[in-house]
Design a protein around this motif. Structure first.
Motif, PDB file in Angstrom:
ATOM      1  N   GLY A  56       2.209  -8.885  12.826  1.00  0.00           N
ATOM      2  CA  GLY A  56       2.265  -7.542  12.289  1.00  0.00           C
ATOM      3  C   GLY A  56       2.233  -7.514  10.775  1.00  0.00           C
ATOM      4  O   GLY A  56       1.525  -6.703  10.166  1.00  0.00           O
ATOM      5  N   LEU A  57       2.985  -8.418  10.150  1.00  0.00           N
ATOM      6  CA  LEU A  57       3.000  -8.464   8.686  1.00  0.00           C
ATOM      7  C   LEU A  57       1.679  -8.944   8.118  1.00  0.00           C
ATOM      8  O   LEU A  57       1.258  -8.521   7.037  1.00  0.00           O
ATOM      9  CB  LEU A  57       4.151  -9.353   8.206  1.00  0.00           C
ATOM     10  N   PHE A  58       1.001  -9.840   8.855  1.00  0.00           N
ATOM     11  CA  PHE A  58      -0.314 -10.283   8.390  1.00  0.00           C
ATOM     12  C   PHE A  58      -1.301  -9.126   8.403  1.00  0.00           C
ATOM     13  O   PHE A  58      -2.056  -8.910   7.441  1.00  0.00           O
ATOM     14  CB  PHE A  58      -0.828 -11.431   9.259  1.00  0.00           C
ATOM     15  N   VAL A  59      -1.322  -8.355   9.505  1.00  0.00           N
ATOM     16  CA  VAL A  59      -2.208  -7.191   9.588  1.00  0.00           C
ATOM     17  C   VAL A  59      -1.848  -6.174   8.516  1.00  0.00           C
ATOM     18  O   VAL A  59      -2.727  -5.620   7.837  1.00  0.00           O
ATOM     19  CB  VAL A  59      -2.126  -6.563  10.999  1.00  0.00           C
ATOM     20  N   PHE A  60      -0.561  -5.917   8.362  1.00  0.00           N
ATOM     21  CA  PHE A  60      -0.089  -5.001   7.324  1.00  0.00           C
ATOM     22  C   PHE A  60      -0.586  -5.437   5.947  1.00  0.00           C
ATOM     23  O   PHE A  60      -1.128  -4.635   5.182  1.00  0.00           O
ATOM     24  CB  PHE A  60       1.439  -4.957   7.361  1.00  0.00           C
ATOM     25  N   GLY A  61      -0.399  -6.720   5.608  1.00  0.00           N
ATOM     26  CA  GLY A  61      -0.798  -7.225   4.297  1.00  0.00           C
ATOM     27  C   GLY A  61      -2.297  -7.229   4.103  1.00  0.00           C
ATOM     28  O   GLY A  61      -2.797  -6.872   3.027  1.00  0.00           O
ATOM     29  N   LEU A  62      -3.048  -7.620   5.136  1.00  0.00           N
ATOM     30  CA  LEU A  62      -4.503  -7.684   5.016  1.00  0.00           C
ATOM     31  C   LEU A  62      -5.097  -6.289   4.816  1.00  0.00           C
ATOM     32  O   LEU A  62      -5.934  -6.078   3.919  1.00  0.00           O
ATOM     33  CB  LEU A  62      -5.097  -8.340   6.261  1.00  0.00           C
ATOM     34  N   VAL A  63      -4.677  -5.334   5.640  1.00  0.00           N
ATOM     35  CA  VAL A  63      -5.212  -3.975   5.528  1.00  0.00           C
ATOM     36  C   VAL A  63      -4.826  -3.346   4.192  1.00  0.00           C
ATOM     37  O   VAL A  63      -5.649  -2.692   3.533  1.00  0.00           O
ATOM     38  CB  VAL A  63      -4.717  -3.109   6.699  1.00  0.00           C
ATOM     39  N   SER A  64      -3.585  -3.550   3.761  1.00  0.00           N
ATOM     40  CA  SER A  64      -3.159  -2.972   2.483  1.00  0.00           C
ATOM     41  C   SER A  64      -3.935  -3.571   1.324  1.00  0.00           C
ATOM     42  O   SER A  64      -4.291  -2.859   0.368  1.00  0.00           O
ATOM     43  CB  SER A  64      -1.658  -3.165   2.281  1.00  0.00           C
ATOM     44  N   THR A  65      -4.239  -4.866   1.389  1.00  0.00           N
ATOM     45  CA  THR A  65      -5.009  -5.509   0.323  1.00  0.00           C
ATOM     46  C   THR A  65      -6.419  -4.945   0.242  1.00  0.00           C
ATOM     47  O   THR A  65      -6.918  -4.622  -0.851  1.00  0.00           O
ATOM     48  CB  THR A  65      -5.070  -7.027   0.563  1.00  0.00           C
ATOM     49  N   VAL A  66      -7.078  -4.811   1.379  1.00  0.00           N
ATOM     50  CA  VAL A  66      -8.446  -4.272   1.398  1.00  0.00           C
ATOM     51  C   VAL A  66      -8.462  -2.845   0.875  1.00  0.00           C
ATOM     52  O   VAL A  66      -9.338  -2.472   0.076  1.00  0.00           O
ATOM     53  CB  VAL A  66      -9.031  -4.346   2.824  1.00  0.00           C
ATOM     54  N   LEU A  67      -7.505  -2.031   1.305  1.00  0.00           N
ATOM     55  CA  LEU A  67      -7.476  -0.631   0.854  1.00  0.00           C
ATOM     56  C   LEU A  67      -7.137  -0.521  -0.624  1.00  0.00           C
ATOM     57  O   LEU A  67      -7.714   0.314  -1.338  1.00  0.00           O
ATOM     58  CB  LEU A  67      -6.475   0.155   1.694  1.00  0.00           C
ATOM     59  N   ARG A  68      -6.211  -1.329  -1.114  1.00  0.00           N
ATOM     60  CA  ARG A  68      -5.909  -1.301  -2.551  1.00  0.00           C
ATOM     61  C   ARG A  68      -7.157  -1.586  -3.367  1.00  0.00           C
ATOM     62  O   ARG A  68      -7.377  -0.993  -4.427  1.00  0.00           O
ATOM     63  CB  ARG A  68      -4.829  -2.342  -2.896  1.00  0.00           C
ATOM     64  N   TRP A  69      -7.970  -2.482  -2.884  1.00  0.00           N
ATOM     65  CA  TRP A  69      -9.187  -2.872  -3.593  1.00  0.00           C
ATOM     66  C   TRP A  69     -10.261  -1.792  -3.497  1.00  0.00           C
ATOM     67  O   TRP A  69     -10.791  -1.326  -4.504  1.00  0.00           O
ATOM     68  CB  TRP A  69      -9.670  -4.190  -3.009  1.00  0.00           C
ATOM     69  N   ARG A  70     -10.579  -1.344  -2.274  1.00  0.00           N
ATOM     70  CA  ARG A  70     -11.748  -0.509  -2.075  1.00  0.00           C
ATOM     71  C   ARG A  70     -11.527   0.957  -2.451  1.00  0.00           C
ATOM     72  O   ARG A  70     -12.482   1.657  -2.797  1.00  0.00           O
ATOM     73  CB  ARG A  70     -12.194  -0.587  -0.606  1.00  0.00           C
ATOM     74  N   VAL A  71     -10.286   1.441  -2.361  1.00  0.00           N
ATOM     75  CA  VAL A  71     -10.068   2.859  -2.615  1.00  0.00           C
ATOM     76  C   VAL A  71     -10.198   3.197  -4.096  1.00  0.00           C
ATOM     77  O   VAL A  71     -10.412   4.357  -4.455  1.00  0.00           O
ATOM     78  CB  VAL A  71      -8.684   3.295  -2.074  1.00  0.00           C
ATOM     79  N   GLY A  72     -10.126   2.198  -4.985  1.00  0.00           N
ATOM     80  CA  GLY A  72     -10.226   2.476  -6.419  1.00  0.00           C
ATOM     81  C   GLY A  72     -11.560   3.064  -6.813  1.00  0.00           C
ATOM     82  O   GLY A  72     -11.629   4.094  -7.502  1.00  0.00           O
ATOM     83  N   ALA A  73     -12.656   2.431  -6.389  1.00  0.00           N
ATOM     84  CA  ALA A  73     -13.987   2.955  -6.714  1.00  0.00           C
ATOM     85  C   ALA A  73     -14.206   4.316  -6.071  1.00  0.00           C
ATOM     86  O   ALA A  73     -14.866   5.195  -6.648  1.00  0.00           O
ATOM     87  CB  ALA A  73     -15.059   1.963  -6.258  1.00  0.00           C
ATOM     88  N   LEU A  74     -13.645   4.518  -4.886  1.00  0.00           N
ATOM     89  CA  LEU A  74     -13.769   5.821  -4.221  1.00  0.00           C
ATOM     90  C   LEU A  74     -13.051   6.898  -5.025  1.00  0.00           C
ATOM     91  O   LEU A  74     -13.528   8.033  -5.138  1.00  0.00           O
ATOM     92  CB  LEU A  74     -13.181   5.720  -2.812  1.00  0.00           C
ATOM     93  N   ALA A  75     -11.914   6.554  -5.604  1.00  0.00           N
ATOM     94  CA  ALA A  75     -11.176   7.508  -6.437  1.00  0.00           C
ATOM     95  C   ALA A  75     -11.974   7.891  -7.681  1.00  0.00           C
ATOM     96  O   ALA A  75     -11.881   9.029  -8.154  1.00  0.00           O
ATOM     97  CB  ALA A  75      -9.827   6.915  -6.829  1.00  0.00           C
ATOM     98  N   ASP A  76     -12.752   6.936  -8.222  1.00  0.00           N
ATOM     99  CA  ASP A  76     -13.593   7.255  -9.377  1.00  0.00           C
ATOM    100  C   ASP A  76     -14.622   8.324  -9.031  1.00  0.00           C
ATOM    101  O   ASP A  76     -14.961   9.175  -9.863  1.00  0.00           O
ATOM    102  CB  ASP A  76     -14.309   5.992  -9.875  1.00  0.00           C
TER     103      ASP A  76
END
Length: 405
Positions: free
Chosen positions: A262-282
């Motif tokens: 569960g923590l691996f999935v939590f960490g992996l998904v949060s890492t991908v979203l932290r990265w990809r949502v930035g350009a979307l916010a721009d």
């Protein structure tokens, strides 16, 4: 090189932004500094309390280890902009990495609780300096139109070691020896050469934009802190919830490896979203996206709360992973969105102040999550504690909806 004036006598054409955020001068150096610093932090985070228990400390003593670490972190963060003004970027970032790396290696000398707490306090000072300085550097390297992408890239560099090292630190310590983790945590020192390269692309002694028409890096006042309060409250709520899951996942499930999964999935998904949502916010604006992730967080927390009431076993594997993934998506997405919003609200003259407030909110939320949910769980169980966390996150929905404007 300056572009020549246009033939029509108008202003010179603006340079096109680089195709990749990693092509921005200084961004790769920032990634090295961030990865090295956070690798040393993440590897030792679950192991230092175990080392205290190895030396005879009880569970309360072990709990003090990371409490002292985060307490020193928050106490340091508001002084970082002034430190940069006084000694410059290179010395500030180098000091952060030294204070993270050297005490980590020194753990090998003793497992006595008092010494471990002292080393944790020193590491907390280093971590506080690193978090504020590195996040401020990320937005100072780029044009404001690419602020989200820069925050996303920085977030990827710091989140990757959390995903790679934090889940396995305890296993390495117990299977191969604590000393291996202590040496590994000294990797922070390897980032020191990159601080020189990074500092070449930053204002020499400022955490404000030197090109801004007003005075750069003026001391922050009450108006600045009020401006960044709204995104910080959203951040505090989601990190409270995430901190609770990170701390208590092993106690929420009946099969030990379910917590790791569960923590691996939590960490992996949060890492991908932290990265990809930035350009979307721009492209869309950070305020237009935050409310969606608040609702996603509530859904994930309610799923975890419901499952935890029934003591998660193998038959609940998929719902458990889905709940952790939903919470991870909100945890990662809201971190980037609230950071971008804080920098936007503070303005180019207050980058350092915005960074200090945001990082203090993050660390305070993480610590409060462990304390609040742990206290509730003693009497009412972890399901009730996570449901209360869902309610606290939901209370920030009006702030997220208001940010759409």
């Amino acid at each position: 090189m300056t572009a020549p004036d246009s033939p029509t006598g108008g202003p010179p054409p603006r340079d096109l932004p680089p195709t990749s955020i990693w092509a921005v001068p200084g961004m790769l150096a920032l990634a090295v500094v961030s990865f090295a610093g956070f690798a040393g932090y993440a590897a030792l985070l679950p192991v230092a309390p175990l080392w205290a228990v190895h030396g005879g400390a009880d569970s309360a003593g072990a709990g003090l280890v990371n409490f002292v670490l985060l307490g020193a972190t928050v106490a340091t963060q508001f002084a970082v902009p002034a430190l940069i003004r006084r000694v410059g970027w290179t010395l500030t970032l180098t000091l952060a990495l030294v204070l993270l790396g050297v005490p980590a290696v020194l753990h090998v000398l003793t497992d006595e609780l008092g010494t471990i707490l002292l080393l944790s306090a020193v590491r907390g000072v280093g971590f506080g300096i690193l978090t504020v300085a590195a996040s401020a550097a990320a937005v100072l390297l780029v044009d404001p139109a690419r602020r989200g992408a820069a925050v996303g890239a920085y977030s990827l560099a710091l989140a990757a070691p959390n995903v790679l090292l934090m889940p396995v630190g305890g296993w390495i310590a117990e299977a191969w020896g604590f000393w291996i983790v202590f040496v590994l945590s000294g990797v922070s020192l390897l980032g020191i050469p990159a601080t020189v390269l990074l500092a070449r692309h930053l204002p020499e002694r400022a955490t404000g934009d030197p090109q801004h028409p007003e005075v750069a890096d003026a001391p922050a006042g009450a108006a600045t802190y009020l401006a960044v309060l709204s995104p910080t409250l959203v951040l505090l709520a989601i990190t409270l919830a995430g901190g609770a899951l990170i701390t208590f996942a092993p106690q929420m499930v009946s099969v030990a490896w379910l917590a790791t999964a569960g923590l691996f999935v939590f960490g992996l998904v949060s890492t991908v979203l932290r990265w990809r949502v930035g350009a979307l916010a721009d492209r869309l604006g950070s305020g237009r996206l935050a409310w969606v992730f608040v609702l996603v967080a509530v859904a994930g927390l309610l799923a975890v709360a419901w499952l935890t009431q029934q003591e998660v076993g193998l038959d609940g594997l998929l719902p458990w992973l889905l709940g952790c993934a939903l919470l991870g998506a909100a945890y990662g997405g809201l971190q980037t969105l609230t950071m971008v919003s804080a920098f936007e609200a503070a303005g180019p003259r207050r980058v350092g102040a915005a960074s200090a407030v945001w990082n203090a909110g993050f660390d305070a939320g993480t610590g409060l999550g462990a304390v609040l949910v742990g206290t509730v769980a003693v009497q009412h169980g972890f399901g009730t504690g996570m449901a209360i966390s869902a309610g606290l996150v939901l209370l920030t929905l009006p702030l997220a909806l208001r940010a759409r404007r």
